[in-house]
Scaffold this motif. Structure first.
Motif, PDB file in Angstrom:
ATOM      1  N   ALA A 189       0.664  -1.297   0.030  1.00 41.99           N
ATOM      2  CA  ALA A 189       0.073   0.005  -0.174  1.00 41.99           C
ATOM      3  C   ALA A 189       0.775   1.314  -0.234  1.00 41.99           C
ATOM      4  CB  ALA A 189      -0.742  -0.061   1.187  1.00 41.99           C
ATOM      5  N   PRO A 190       0.339   2.296  -0.667  1.00 39.50           N
ATOM      6  CA  PRO A 190       0.986   3.703  -0.400  1.00 39.50           C
ATOM      7  C   PRO A 190       1.473   3.947   1.215  1.00 39.50           C
ATOM      8  CG  PRO A 190      -0.883   3.761  -1.679  1.00 39.50           C
ATOM      9  CD  PRO A 190      -0.962   2.679  -0.750  1.00 39.50           C
ATOM     10  N   LEU A 191       2.496   4.574   1.358  1.00 36.07           N
ATOM     11  CA  LEU A 191       3.091   4.779   2.669  1.00 36.07           C
ATOM     12  C   LEU A 191       3.296   6.382   2.994  1.00 36.07           C
ATOM     13  CD1 LEU A 191       4.048   4.056   5.613  1.00 36.07           C
ATOM     14  CD2 LEU A 191       6.308   3.521   4.623  1.00 36.07           C
ATOM     15  N   ALA A 192       2.630   7.094   3.505  1.00 35.22           N
ATOM     16  CA  ALA A 192       2.968   8.371   3.910  1.00 35.22           C
ATOM     17  C   ALA A 192       4.172   8.809   4.735  1.00 35.22           C
ATOM     18  CB  ALA A 192       1.798   9.376   4.321  1.00 35.22           C
ATOM     19  N   THR A 193       5.271   9.071   4.176  1.00 41.28           N
ATOM     20  CA  THR A 193       6.408   9.379   5.069  1.00 41.28           C
ATOM     21  C   THR A 193       6.885  10.835   5.055  1.00 41.28           C
ATOM     22  OG1 THR A 193       7.871   8.992   3.484  1.00 41.28           O
ATOM     23  CG2 THR A 193       7.428   7.203   4.766  1.00 41.28           C
ATOM     24  N   GLY A 194       6.045  11.842   4.613  1.00 43.02           N
ATOM     25  CA  GLY A 194       6.343  13.153   4.292  1.00 43.02           C
ATOM     26  C   GLY A 194       6.650  13.172   2.707  1.00 43.02           C
ATOM     27  N   ASP A 195       6.951  11.855   2.178  1.00 40.53           N
ATOM     28  CA  ASP A 195       6.827  11.749   0.667  1.00 40.53           C
ATOM     29  C   ASP A 195       5.752  10.503   0.388  1.00 40.53           C
ATOM     30  OD1 ASP A 195       7.370  11.912  -1.938  1.00 40.53           O
ATOM     31  OD2 ASP A 195       9.568  11.245  -1.707  1.00 40.53           O
ATOM     32  N   VAL A 196       5.667  10.125  -0.566  1.00 39.80           N
ATOM     33  CA  VAL A 196       4.650   9.099  -0.926  1.00 39.80           C
ATOM     34  C   VAL A 196       5.411   7.987  -1.186  1.00 39.80           C
ATOM     35  CG1 VAL A 196       2.700   7.973  -1.898  1.00 39.80           C
ATOM     36  CG2 VAL A 196       2.785  10.256  -1.250  1.00 39.80           C
ATOM     37  N   GLU A 197       5.555   6.629  -0.662  1.00 36.70           N
ATOM     38  CA  GLU A 197       6.345   5.433  -0.567  1.00 36.70           C
ATOM     39  C   GLU A 197       5.303   4.467  -0.999  1.00 36.70           C
ATOM     40  OE1 GLU A 197       9.704   5.159   2.064  1.00 36.70           O
ATOM     41  OE2 GLU A 197       9.907   7.350   2.205  1.00 36.70           O
ATOM     42  N   SER A 198       5.913   3.312  -1.014  1.00 31.02           N
ATOM     43  CA  SER A 198       5.164   2.153  -1.140  1.00 31.02           C
ATOM     44  C   SER A 198       5.816   1.268   0.301  1.00 31.02           C
ATOM     45  CB  SER A 198       5.463   1.188  -2.343  1.00 31.02           C
ATOM     46  OG  SER A 198       4.478   0.286  -2.171  1.00 31.02           O
ATOM     47  N   ILE A 199       4.756   0.242   0.978  1.00 36.94           N
ATOM     48  CA  ILE A 199       5.238  -0.644   1.983  1.00 36.94           C
ATOM     49  C   ILE A 199       4.397  -1.877   1.521  1.00 36.94           C
ATOM     50  CG2 ILE A 199       3.239   0.313   3.201  1.00 36.94           C
ATOM     51  CD1 ILE A 199       4.842  -0.423   5.669  1.00 36.94           C
ATOM     52  N   THR A 200       5.221  -2.819   1.823  1.00 35.66           N
ATOM     53  CA  THR A 200       4.762  -4.347   1.878  1.00 35.66           C
ATOM     54  C   THR A 200       5.090  -4.853   3.003  1.00 35.66           C
ATOM     55  OG1 THR A 200       5.138  -4.387  -0.876  1.00 35.66           O
ATOM     56  CG2 THR A 200       4.978  -6.580   0.667  1.00 35.66           C
ATOM     57  N   LEU A 201       4.176  -5.343   3.724  1.00 41.84           N
ATOM     58  CA  LEU A 201       4.294  -5.978   5.146  1.00 41.84           C
ATOM     59  C   LEU A 201       5.425  -7.054   4.972  1.00 41.84           C
ATOM     60  CD1 LEU A 201       3.491  -5.872   7.969  1.00 41.84           C
ATOM     61  CD2 LEU A 201       1.689  -7.572   7.599  1.00 41.84           C
ATOM     62  N   SER A 202       5.209  -7.952   4.163  1.00 41.16           N
ATOM     63  CA  SER A 202       6.274  -9.305   4.449  1.00 41.16           C
ATOM     64  C   SER A 202       7.828  -8.633   4.241  1.00 41.16           C
ATOM     65  CB  SER A 202       5.870 -10.246   3.415  1.00 41.16           C
ATOM     66  OG  SER A 202       5.670  -9.459   2.059  1.00 41.16           O
ATOM     67  N   GLU A 203       7.910  -7.608   3.378  1.00 41.40           N
ATOM     68  CA  GLU A 203       9.119  -7.053   3.167  1.00 41.40           C
ATOM     69  C   GLU A 203       9.675  -6.425   4.396  1.00 41.40           C
ATOM     70  OE1 GLU A 203       9.215  -4.686  -0.384  1.00 41.40           O
ATOM     71  OE2 GLU A 203       8.675  -6.343  -1.769  1.00 41.40           O
ATOM     72  N   ARG A 204       8.719  -5.621   4.965  1.00 39.50           N
ATOM     73  CA  ARG A 204       9.226  -4.893   6.324  1.00 39.50           C
ATOM     74  C   ARG A 204       9.752  -6.015   7.373  1.00 39.50           C
ATOM     75  NH1 ARG A 204       8.888   1.076   6.076  1.00 39.50           N
ATOM     76  NH2 ARG A 204       8.672   1.092   3.808  1.00 39.50           N
ATOM     77  N   LEU A 205       9.084  -7.243   7.436  1.00 38.01           N
ATOM     78  CA  LEU A 205       9.129  -7.860   8.524  1.00 38.01           C
ATOM     79  C   LEU A 205      10.413  -8.771   8.399  1.00 38.01           C
ATOM     80  CD1 LEU A 205       5.485  -9.652   8.530  1.00 38.01           C
ATOM     81  CD2 LEU A 205       6.675  -8.239  10.389  1.00 38.01           C
ATOM     82  N   GLU A 206      11.162  -8.684   7.037  1.00 31.41           N
ATOM     83  CA  GLU A 206      12.251  -9.342   6.809  1.00 31.41           C
ATOM     84  C   GLU A 206      13.726  -8.672   7.604  1.00 31.41           C
ATOM     85  OE1 GLU A 206      13.039  -9.337   2.589  1.00 31.41           O
ATOM     86  OE2 GLU A 206      11.325 -10.359   2.226  1.00 31.41           O
ATOM     87  N   ASP A 207      13.144  -7.518   8.252  1.00 28.65           N
ATOM     88  CA  ASP A 207      14.046  -6.873   9.218  1.00 28.65           C
ATOM     89  C   ASP A 207      14.296  -7.691  10.340  1.00 28.65           C
ATOM     90  OD1 ASP A 207      14.530  -4.751   7.240  1.00 28.65           O
ATOM     91  OD2 ASP A 207      13.054  -3.517   8.243  1.00 28.65           O
ATOM     92  N   GLY A 208      13.074  -8.650  10.535  1.00 31.88           N
ATOM     93  CA  GLY A 208      13.417  -9.302  11.903  1.00 31.88           C
ATOM     94  C   GLY A 208      12.749  -8.508  13.109  1.00 31.88           C
TER      95      GLY A 208
END
Length: 159
Positions: free
Chosen positions: A13-32
């Motif tokens: 989904a789109p992620l508002a961070t001051g800019d507009v990025e994209s976030i995928t939950l499974s990819e963020r979980l790779e950080d452990g």
């Protein structure tokens, strides 16, 4: 609705961070590290603003546990960026503009008298590094905030 121990529904989904990025939950979980998904009905409303500002006030505690906090609502990423800026929020806000995440998590609610449909119930899910729901809290009352100490304890247990 996913229960504790279930695999968290994945999304991009789109992620508002001051800019507009994209976030995928499974990819963020790779950080452990655990992820807190704090769903709220709408930006620029009283209880939602208080809730997101409370998560901001407690952000250092979540950071100390290597956890990421994300707010999630049906608002557009552009509105969420303005909401972030006006409230000094340092964490990302996920735009579920098409109500896909809300549906996958089974937390849609309506304010039929206002003509507003399919917004998120105020809910918090803690997802552990394995992608499982470690904590779940869903309120049928949009005026009730989560127990922030309980959320923090769940993150600590999931870390």
């Amino acid at each position: 609705m996913p229960e504790i121990g279930d695999t968290a529904p994945d999304f991009t989904a789109p992620l508002a961070t001051g800019d507009v990025e994209s976030i995928t939950l499974s990819e963020r979980l790779e950080d452990g590290a655990p992820i807190v998904l704090a769903f709220f009905p709408g930006a620029f409303t009283g209880v939602c603003t208080t809730e997101m500002c409370t998560f901001q006030d407690r952000l250092a505690s979540f950071n100390d546990l290597d956890a990421s906090v994300y707010g999630v609502s049906r608002d557009s990423p552009f509105a969420l960026n303005e909401f972030r800026e006006q409230n000094g929020l340092e964490f990302g806000l996920i735009s579920d503009f098409n109500q896909e995440i809300i549906d996958d998590y089974g937390i849609a609610m309506d304010f039929a008298d206002l003509g507003v449909y399919g917004v998120a119930k105020r809910s918090v899910f803690v997802v552990d590094a394995d992608g499982e729901i470690a904590y779940s809290w869903v309120s049928d009352d949009p005026g009730v905030e989560p127990d922030y100490d309980e959320v923090e304890a769940a993150v600590e247990d999931a870390a």
